[in-house]
Motif scaffolding. Structure first.
Motif, PDB file in Angstrom:
ATOM      1  N   ASP A   1       6.523 -24.686  15.325  1.00  0.00           N
ATOM      2  CA  ASP A   1       7.018 -23.835  14.226  1.00  0.00           C
ATOM      3  C   ASP A   1       5.888 -23.118  13.497  1.00  0.00           C
ATOM      4  N   PHE A   2       4.989 -22.578  14.258  1.00  0.00           N
ATOM      5  CA  PHE A   2       3.905 -21.769  13.693  1.00  0.00           C
ATOM      6  C   PHE A   2       4.478 -20.401  13.308  1.00  0.00           C
ATOM      7  N   ASN A   3       4.458 -20.091  12.038  1.00  0.00           N
ATOM      8  CA  ASN A   3       5.111 -18.868  11.571  1.00  0.00           C
ATOM      9  C   ASN A   3       4.261 -18.134  10.530  1.00  0.00           C
ATOM     10  N   PRO A   4       3.265 -17.384  10.975  1.00  0.00           N
ATOM     11  CA  PRO A   4       2.451 -16.609  10.036  1.00  0.00           C
ATOM     12  C   PRO A   4       3.195 -15.413   9.450  1.00  0.00           C
ATOM     13  N   PHE A   5       4.376 -15.105   9.987  1.00  0.00           N
ATOM     14  CA  PHE A   5       5.165 -13.994   9.453  1.00  0.00           C
ATOM     15  C   PHE A   5       5.836 -14.360   8.129  1.00  0.00           C
ATOM     16  N   LYS A   6       5.850 -15.653   7.803  1.00  0.00           N
ATOM     17  CA  LYS A   6       6.551 -16.098   6.603  1.00  0.00           C
ATOM     18  C   LYS A   6       5.977 -15.464   5.338  1.00  0.00           C
ATOM     19  N   LYS A   7       4.653 -15.385   5.264  1.00  0.00           N
ATOM     20  CA  LYS A   7       4.034 -14.852   4.051  1.00  0.00           C
ATOM     21  C   LYS A   7       4.351 -13.372   3.835  1.00  0.00           C
ATOM     22  N   PRO A   8       4.193 -12.507   4.856  1.00  0.00           N
ATOM     23  CA  PRO A   8       4.585 -11.108   4.622  1.00  0.00           C
ATOM     24  C   PRO A   8       6.076 -10.934   4.343  1.00  0.00           C
ATOM     25  N   LEU A   9       6.917 -11.756   4.974  1.00  0.00           N
ATOM     26  CA  LEU A   9       8.352 -11.612   4.751  1.00  0.00           C
ATOM     27  C   LEU A   9       8.760 -12.063   3.350  1.00  0.00           C
ATOM     28  N   ARG A  10       8.203 -13.165   2.887  1.00  0.00           N
ATOM     29  CA  ARG A  10       8.624 -13.703   1.593  1.00  0.00           C
ATOM     30  C   ARG A  10       7.874 -13.097   0.416  1.00  0.00           C
ATOM     31  N   LYS A  11       6.584 -12.840   0.620  1.00  0.00           N
ATOM     32  CA  LYS A  11       5.760 -12.392  -0.496  1.00  0.00           C
ATOM     33  C   LYS A  11       5.286 -10.953  -0.385  1.00  0.00           C
ATOM     34  N   GLY A  12       5.523 -10.336   0.778  1.00  0.00           N
ATOM     35  CA  GLY A  12       5.061  -8.966   0.947  1.00  0.00           C
ATOM     36  C   GLY A  12       3.564  -8.864   1.151  1.00  0.00           C
ATOM     37  N   VAL A  13       2.922  -9.982   1.538  1.00  0.00           N
ATOM     38  CA  VAL A  13       1.473  -9.994   1.755  1.00  0.00           C
ATOM     39  C   VAL A  13       1.198  -9.676   3.225  1.00  0.00           C
ATOM     40  N   SER A  14       0.385  -8.661   3.483  1.00  0.00           N
ATOM     41  CA  SER A  14       0.146  -8.236   4.857  1.00  0.00           C
ATOM     42  C   SER A  14      -0.682  -9.264   5.619  1.00  0.00           C
ATOM     43  N   PHE A  15      -0.512  -9.271   6.937  1.00  0.00           N
ATOM     44  CA  PHE A  15      -1.166 -10.240   7.813  1.00  0.00           C
ATOM     45  C   PHE A  15      -1.751  -9.468   8.991  1.00  0.00           C
ATOM     46  N   GLU A  16      -3.030  -9.596   9.225  1.00  0.00           N
ATOM     47  CA  GLU A  16      -3.685  -8.846  10.299  1.00  0.00           C
ATOM     48  C   GLU A  16      -3.322  -9.431  11.667  1.00  0.00           C
ATOM     49  N   ALA A  17      -3.121  -8.527  12.637  1.00  0.00           N
ATOM     50  CA  ALA A  17      -2.737  -8.968  13.979  1.00  0.00           C
ATOM     51  C   ALA A  17      -3.821  -9.832  14.616  1.00  0.00           C
ATOM     52  N   SER A  18      -5.074  -9.479  14.391  1.00  0.00           N
ATOM     53  CA  SER A  18      -6.169 -10.260  14.990  1.00  0.00           C
ATOM     54  C   SER A  18      -6.185 -11.686  14.455  1.00  0.00           C
ATOM     55  N   GLN A  19      -5.888 -11.821  13.168  1.00  0.00           N
ATOM     56  CA  GLN A  19      -5.791 -13.142  12.551  1.00  0.00           C
ATOM     57  C   GLN A  19      -4.719 -13.971  13.233  1.00  0.00           C
TER      58      GLN A  19
END
Length: 452
Positions: free
Chosen positions: A1-19
């Protein structure tokens, strides 16, 4: 259940693809010797609980999964390795057949998506789906109805052939589920599996003309959205730009309006409420129930960045809790007169209408004159007098009752009679009928009547 999309979806904080890629590759290396462990999640249940439509959840889920495939295969991972580590965690709402069709369409389309990456193993395109029953349509009042909602939702998912299911406990809207509610939630699955044997047949809905038709229809709409997301740069790009969150917020707003107008029914909340139920004492935690997670004390969800967290019933619940907290509980008196069938029907309608705000309802068998009815209402200490009769009789009864009441209580006409314009010209401005926005009308009465 690795979900780095959670932060941009819930908080609107962008997440870099390389990260994202670096973290995912590290995780894949860590589990390379553990066969069958799916660690890359597509948590589209977040969208379902935020108020998205079924085609949106399905379309965005495909785009989300495709992003995992694209980013990681471009980083040198094999399509088979990536596809066999992806798990779909999807929501399931009370739209029984459409939800059943959603999972069937999802498997069909995901297989097509994965096939484009040319995996070596034939098992790679197989979707592994977990279903979680909805929180969006759960209610604080008449909370045991949540058991009925989650049971039909579980049936949808089971008949659609998902791999696993979580039944959300019925008391989730107002506290952390306890041992009893969690046991009941587990037993709901046991009933369907061990007594109804829903796990014994593969795709029991297959061949049903209706289910097959809506499966294809769902797939077409979701595929259009999927292609649109891909054309705009993929799911992560749209999350970082806030486009996914914006689209879901707009859908959620439309659904809240449908609940406010009773186009969508929440039994016990916006239709057929238990007017004598009090809920304030059972509340332990309402975090996120009435607002977005960024503003727990706000009256409405005004977050412009993340997904909304407000449930469909939250606005009506806030209304009733305000009634409970007030020093006076408004009394609504049904002044029934004239045509028997019409006065009974409109008294019942008005009882349900004002009961949604938790007002005390005083119904009656009927009066010989409006003066008699008004006197009885005032003797009971009524704050609102609702005239219940037929359209033909309103032209006579409404002006007489309004004049005799003379502002000693709020006066309401049940229905939308043809003579409404004439009645408004005489100062009668309040009407309750099927075209009303129930929520806005009751908010207006709360503002007039409640004392803090």
């Amino acid at each position: 259940d690795f979900n780095p999309f959670k932060k941009p979806l819930r908080k609107g904080v962008s997440f870099e693809a390389s990260q994202l890629v670096n973290m995912a590759c590290e995780l894949l290396d860590a589990v390379k010797d553990v066969k069958g462990l799916r660690v890359l999640s597509v948590d589209s249940d977040m969208l379902s609980n935020a108020g998205s439509y079924i085609y949106q959840e399905l379309g965005y889920a495909l785009a989300w999964g495709a992003d995992w495939m694209t980013l990681l295969t471009e980083a040198g991972r094999s399509a088979t390795e990536v596809a066999c580590r992806i798990k779909f965690n999807m929501g399931v709402s009370s739209n029984f057949f459409m939800e059943l069709a959603k999972f069937r369409a999802a498997r069909m389309m995901w297989a097509q998506v994965v096939a484009q990456y040319k995996p070596e193993c034939e098992c790679a395109p197989k979707m592994v789906a977990h279903a979680t029953t909805s929180r969006f349509n759960q209610t604080l009042y008449d909370a045991h109805v949540n058991l009925l909602r989650s049971q039909t939702e579980t049936m949808s998912a089971a008949l659609a052939g998902v791999d696993s299911i979580t039944v959300t406990p019925f008391d989730t809207p107002y506290k952390t589920p306890d041992e009893f509610s969690e046991r009941i939630a587990r037993n709901q699955q046991h009933l369907l599996k061990e007594e109804s044997h829903l796990d014994k047949v593969i795709d029991p809905a297959g061949g049903s003309y209706y289910v097959e038709t809506i499966t294809v229809a769902s797939a077409k709409e979701a595929w259009k959205l999927f292609i649109d997301v891909e054309d705009k740069g993929g799911f992560l790009a749209l999350c970082n730009a806030g486009e996914v969150q914006k689209a879901v917020r707009e859908s959620a707003e439309k659904r809240h309006i449908d609940v406010a107008r009773r186009k969508d029914i929440l039994l016990g909340t916006n239709q057929y409420p238990n007017v004598n139920e009090m809920a304030a004492d059972k509340i332990v935690n309402l975090q996120g129930a009435f607002s977005c997670s960024c503003h727990p004390e706000a009256d409405a969800c005004d977050c412009e960045a993340g997904l909304p967290t407000k449930r469909a019933a939250s606005d009506f619940e806030a209304l009733r809790l305000a009634t409970e907290a007030a020093s006076n509980r408004p009394k609504v008196f049904m002044l029934t007169i004239g045509n028997l069938a019409m006065r009974l029907a409109r008294a019942q309608f008005s009882t349900n209408f004002f009961g949604c705000a938790g007002y005390e309802i005083i119904d009656n068998l009927g009066f010989e004159s409006v003066e008699e009815g008004v006197d009885a209402a005032l003797a009971k200490g009524a704050d609102i007098v609702v005239l219940c009769s037929s359209d033909d009789e309103y032209a006579e009864y409404a002006p007489a009752a309004f004049k005799y009441l003379n502002g000693r209580a709020e006066f309401v006409v049940a229905g939308a009679p043809a003579c409404m314009d004439d009645l408004k010209a005489q100062g009668i401005n309040d009407y309750v009928h099927v075209r009303c926005n129930v929520l806005d009308t009751l908010r207006d009465f709360n503002n007039r009547l409640l004392k803090k």
